[in-house]
Motif scaffolding. Structure first.
Motif, PDB file in Angstrom:
ATOM      1  N   VAL A  20      14.348  -4.324  -0.392  1.00 18.52           N
ATOM      2  CA  VAL A  20      15.739  -4.534   0.004  1.00 18.52           C
ATOM      3  C   VAL A  20      16.133  -3.482   1.032  1.00 18.52           C
ATOM      4  CG1 VAL A  20      18.134  -4.621  -0.784  1.00 18.52           C
ATOM      5  CG2 VAL A  20      16.293  -5.476  -2.270  1.00 18.52           C
ATOM      6  N   ASN A  21      16.510  -3.936   2.221  1.00 16.26           N
ATOM      7  CA  ASN A  21      17.019  -3.034   3.256  1.00 16.26           C
ATOM      8  C   ASN A  21      18.508  -2.841   3.018  1.00 16.26           C
ATOM      9  OD1 ASN A  21      14.488  -2.845   4.638  1.00 16.26           O
ATOM     10  ND2 ASN A  21      14.853  -4.900   5.449  1.00 16.26           N
ATOM     11  N   ALA A  22      18.842  -1.854   2.191  1.00 13.25           N
ATOM     12  CA  ALA A  22      20.204  -1.715   1.676  1.00 13.25           C
ATOM     13  C   ALA A  22      21.173  -1.106   2.680  1.00 13.25           C
ATOM     14  CB  ALA A  22      20.183  -0.875   0.397  1.00 13.25           C
ATOM     15  N   VAL A  23      20.699  -0.160   3.490  1.00 13.92           N
ATOM     16  CA  VAL A  23      21.548   0.523   4.473  1.00 13.92           C
ATOM     17  C   VAL A  23      20.816   0.513   5.806  1.00 13.92           C
ATOM     18  CG1 VAL A  23      22.746   2.681   5.050  1.00 13.92           C
ATOM     19  CG2 VAL A  23      22.507   1.991   2.653  1.00 13.92           C
ATOM     20  N   LYS A  24      21.529   0.070   6.864  1.00 12.58           N
ATOM     21  CA  LYS A  24      20.868  -0.147   8.153  1.00 12.58           C
ATOM     22  C   LYS A  24      21.591   0.607   9.279  1.00 12.58           C
ATOM     23  CE  LYS A  24      19.847  -4.890   6.635  1.00 12.58           C
ATOM     24  NZ  LYS A  24      20.125  -6.333   6.914  1.00 12.58           N
ATOM     25  N   GLY A  25      21.045   1.734   9.683  1.00 15.25           N
ATOM     26  CA  GLY A  25      21.541   2.451  10.855  1.00 15.25           C
ATOM     27  C   GLY A  25      23.004   2.843  10.796  1.00 15.25           C
ATOM     28  N   VAL A  26      23.453   3.320   9.654  1.00 15.71           N
ATOM     29  CA  VAL A  26      24.872   3.633   9.465  1.00 15.71           C
ATOM     30  C   VAL A  26      25.209   5.023  10.004  1.00 15.71           C
ATOM     31  CG1 VAL A  26      26.631   4.155   7.720  1.00 15.71           C
ATOM     32  CG2 VAL A  26      25.225   2.092   7.516  1.00 15.71           C
ATOM     33  N   SER A  27      26.282   5.103  10.779  1.00 16.89           N
ATOM     34  CA  SER A  27      26.818   6.375  11.271  1.00 16.89           C
ATOM     35  C   SER A  27      28.314   6.410  11.005  1.00 16.89           C
ATOM     36  CB  SER A  27      26.561   6.547  12.772  1.00 16.89           C
ATOM     37  OG  SER A  27      25.187   6.614  13.062  1.00 16.89           O
ATOM     38  N   CYS A  28      28.801   7.508  10.424  1.00 12.35           N
ATOM     39  CA  CYS A  28      30.223   7.694  10.195  1.00 12.35           C
ATOM     40  C   CYS A  28      30.459   9.141   9.778  1.00 12.35           C
ATOM     41  CB  CYS A  28      30.774   6.742   9.131  1.00 12.35           C
ATOM     42  SG  CYS A  28      30.040   6.952   7.496  1.00 12.35           S
ATOM     43  N   SER A  29      31.729   9.539   9.718  1.00 11.19           N
ATOM     44  CA  SER A  29      32.033  10.910   9.327  1.00 11.19           C
ATOM     45  C   SER A  29      33.213  10.932   8.369  1.00 11.19           C
ATOM     46  CB  SER A  29      32.338  11.771  10.555  1.00 11.19           C
ATOM     47  OG  SER A  29      33.474  11.282  11.242  1.00 11.19           O
ATOM     48  N   PHE A  30      33.338  12.045   7.645  1.00 13.85           N
ATOM     49  CA  PHE A  30      34.386  12.230   6.647  1.00 13.85           C
ATOM     50  C   PHE A  30      35.007  13.616   6.846  1.00 13.85           C
ATOM     51  CE2 PHE A  30      31.071   9.489   5.051  1.00 13.85           C
ATOM     52  CZ  PHE A  30      31.750   8.403   4.528  1.00 13.85           C
ATOM     53  N   GLU A  31      36.331  13.683   6.828  1.00 14.79           N
ATOM     54  CA  GLU A  31      37.032  14.939   7.064  1.00 14.79           C
ATOM     55  C   GLU A  31      37.675  15.465   5.794  1.00 14.79           C
ATOM     56  OE1 GLU A  31      39.835  14.452  10.213  1.00 14.79           O
ATOM     57  OE2 GLU A  31      38.312  13.856  11.689  1.00 14.79           O
ATOM     58  N   GLU A  32      37.904  16.772   5.782  1.00 11.68           N
ATOM     59  CA  GLU A  32      38.576  17.412   4.652  1.00 11.68           C
ATOM     60  C   GLU A  32      39.999  16.861   4.508  1.00 11.68           C
ATOM     61  OE1 GLU A  32      38.515  21.553   5.479  1.00 11.68           O
ATOM     62  OE2 GLU A  32      36.398  21.805   4.951  1.00 11.68           O
ATOM     63  N   GLY A  33      40.434  16.722   3.255  1.00 15.26           N
ATOM     64  CA  GLY A  33      41.823  16.355   2.991  1.00 15.26           C
ATOM     65  C   GLY A  33      42.181  14.923   3.293  1.00 15.26           C
ATOM     66  N   LYS A  34      41.182  14.047   3.357  1.00 20.40           N
ATOM     67  CA  LYS A  34      41.447  12.628   3.575  1.00 20.40           C
ATOM     68  C   LYS A  34      40.806  11.790   2.479  1.00 20.40           C
ATOM     69  CE  LYS A  34      42.111  12.455   8.599  1.00 20.40           C
ATOM     70  NZ  LYS A  34      41.683  11.783   9.852  1.00 20.40           N
ATOM     71  N   GLY A  45      25.557  -2.968   0.237  1.00 26.78           N
ATOM     72  CA  GLY A  45      24.955  -1.672   0.524  1.00 26.78           C
ATOM     73  C   GLY A  45      25.858  -0.492   0.262  1.00 26.78           C
ATOM     74  N   LYS A  46      27.090  -0.745  -0.189  1.00 24.34           N
ATOM     75  CA  LYS A  46      28.049   0.355  -0.335  1.00 24.34           C
ATOM     76  C   LYS A  46      27.664   1.332  -1.439  1.00 24.34           C
ATOM     77  CE  LYS A  46      31.383  -2.330  -3.115  1.00 24.34           C
ATOM     78  NZ  LYS A  46      30.448  -3.430  -3.414  1.00 24.34           N
ATOM     79  N   SER A  47      27.151   0.841  -2.561  1.00 25.88           N
ATOM     80  CA  SER A  47      26.751   1.750  -3.641  1.00 25.88           C
ATOM     81  C   SER A  47      25.514   2.553  -3.252  1.00 25.88           C
ATOM     82  CB  SER A  47      26.503   0.966  -4.935  1.00 25.88           C
ATOM     83  OG  SER A  47      27.717   0.422  -5.422  1.00 25.88           O
ATOM     84  N   SER A  48      24.589   1.923  -2.524  1.00 20.19           N
ATOM     85  CA  SER A  48      23.414   2.648  -2.036  1.00 20.19           C
ATOM     86  C   SER A  48      23.840   3.746  -1.069  1.00 20.19           C
ATOM     87  CB  SER A  48      22.442   1.688  -1.342  1.00 20.19           C
ATOM     88  OG  SER A  48      21.868   0.792  -2.269  1.00 20.19           O
ATOM     89  N   LYS A 215      28.705  -4.721   5.186  1.00 21.41           N
ATOM     90  CA  LYS A 215      28.221  -6.093   5.034  1.00 21.41           C
ATOM     91  C   LYS A 215      26.758  -6.118   5.455  1.00 21.41           C
ATOM     92  CE  LYS A 215      29.139 -10.882   6.383  1.00 21.41           C
ATOM     93  NZ  LYS A 215      30.007 -11.776   7.202  1.00 21.41           N
ATOM     94  N   ASP A 216      25.900  -6.615   4.569  1.00 19.07           N
ATOM     95  CA  ASP A 216      24.464  -6.703   4.846  1.00 19.07           C
ATOM     96  C   ASP A 216      23.888  -5.368   5.304  1.00 19.07           C
ATOM     97  OD1 ASP A 216      24.548  -9.425   4.223  1.00 19.07           O
ATOM     98  OD2 ASP A 216      25.011  -9.984   6.289  1.00 19.07           O
ATOM     99  N   GLY A 217      24.365  -4.281   4.695  1.00 17.54           N
ATOM    100  CA  GLY A 217      23.824  -2.956   4.982  1.00 17.54           C
ATOM    101  C   GLY A 217      24.388  -2.273   6.211  1.00 17.54           C
ATOM    102  N   GLU A 218      25.243  -2.952   6.956  1.00 16.45           N
ATOM    103  CA  GLU A 218      25.838  -2.383   8.160  1.00 16.45           C
ATOM    104  C   GLU A 218      27.281  -1.989   7.891  1.00 16.45           C
ATOM    105  OE1 GLU A 218      25.260  -5.260  11.241  1.00 16.45           O
ATOM    106  OE2 GLU A 218      23.110  -4.850  11.396  1.00 16.45           O
ATOM    107  N   LEU A 219      27.753  -1.012   8.643  1.00 19.41           N
ATOM    108  CA  LEU A 219      29.089  -0.463   8.407  1.00 19.41           C
ATOM    109  C   LEU A 219      30.029  -0.789   9.570  1.00 19.41           C
ATOM    110  CD1 LEU A 219      30.064   2.824   6.790  1.00 19.41           C
ATOM    111  CD2 LEU A 219      30.881   2.443   9.115  1.00 19.41           C
ATOM    112  N   TYR A 220      31.266  -1.117   9.201  1.00 16.74           N
ATOM    113  CA  TYR A 220      32.305  -1.422  10.177  1.00 16.74           C
ATOM    114  C   TYR A 220      33.471  -0.475   9.941  1.00 16.74           C
ATOM    115  CZ  TYR A 220      29.535  -5.669  10.587  1.00 16.74           C
ATOM    116  OH  TYR A 220      28.504  -6.552  10.756  1.00 16.74           O
TER     117      TYR A 220
END
Length: 225
Positions: A20-34, A45-48, A215-220
């Motif tokens: 299962v290709n659960a996560v595919k080339g995902v890039s994102c960032s998370f900031e403090e206090g959000k 793929g979200k739980s993976s 969706k299908d391992g990709e992130l939007y």
């Protein structure tokens, strides 16, 4: 300020019958206090991806950075014990321990003296609205919403910078769901904690500062697909 970042992360695992290709080339960032919501259908793929961010698994490709350092170069046990907290959908409260003992447990596991751990546990239980009369009750004697608050208090007591929560409102009625949503939102905005939730609850997702949809391992980014 950015605290967590994924760069071109891919991850697969083998089930009984297939890879299962659960996560595919995902890039994102998370900031403090959000507060962030990761939404998507079962199998998206979200739980993976949450497991990768929490250091429970390592990506096959790409990197995840915490405060600028790749998780591949970090002591993952230290990262999970000291830097972050995970609240599982099942909560994982110990049924034979009292409420306050449940919150004290990870502190004492890290060699904190019982008296000091009790002070911190009381402060955090109070912060999530659990009254002292319930401190010595076992989890089964609390409502679902109260058990969720105890799990959040335990996560807070660890003092980590990031809280991950898997379906925090999944088993709650609408009133308790709203209460937990407000609590998580206040933690991020008032205490500077980065809160990342995986959820099917669109009302919860819409209260987040940022929505990541999978969706299908990709992130939007900032949309629900």
């Amino acid at each position: 300020m950015e605290i967590l970042r994924a760069e071109n992360v891919s991850y697969s695992y083998k089930s009984k019958y297939q890879t299962v290709n659960a996560v595919k080339g995902v890039s994102c960032s998370f900031e403090e206090g959000k507060m962030y919501a990761i939404v998507g259908e079962s199998g998206s793929g979200k739980s993976s991806f949450l497991s990768l961010l929490a250091g429970l698994e390592l990506p096959d490709e790409g990197q995840i950075y915490y405060k600028g350092d790749s998780l591949k170069d970090k002591d993952l046990l230290h990262y999970r014990k000291k830097e972050i907290s995970v609240i599982y959908q099942a909560l994982n409260l110990f049924p034979l321990l009292t409420v306050i003992q449940n919150v004290k447990y990870p502190l004492e596991l890290n060699k904190m003296k019982s008296r000091e751990a009790a002070v911190i546990a009381r402060e955090n239980l109070d912060a999530v609205g659990i009254t002292e009369e319930k401190f010595n009750r076992r989890p089964e004697m609390l409502s679902g919403g109260e058990q969720q608050r105890v799990a959040i208090a335990r996560a807070l007591a660890k003092g980590g910078s990031v809280i991950f929560s898997d379906e925090p409102t999944g088993n709650l009625d609408s009133k308790n769901s709203q209460n937990i949503t407000e609590l998580l939102k206040n933690l991020s905005h008032n205490q500077g904690v980065t809160v990342i939730v995986v959820t099917h609850d669109l009302k919860l997702a819409q209260e987040a500062d940022v929505i990541y949809s999978m969706k299908d391992g990709e992130l939007y980014d900032n949309e629900i697909v």
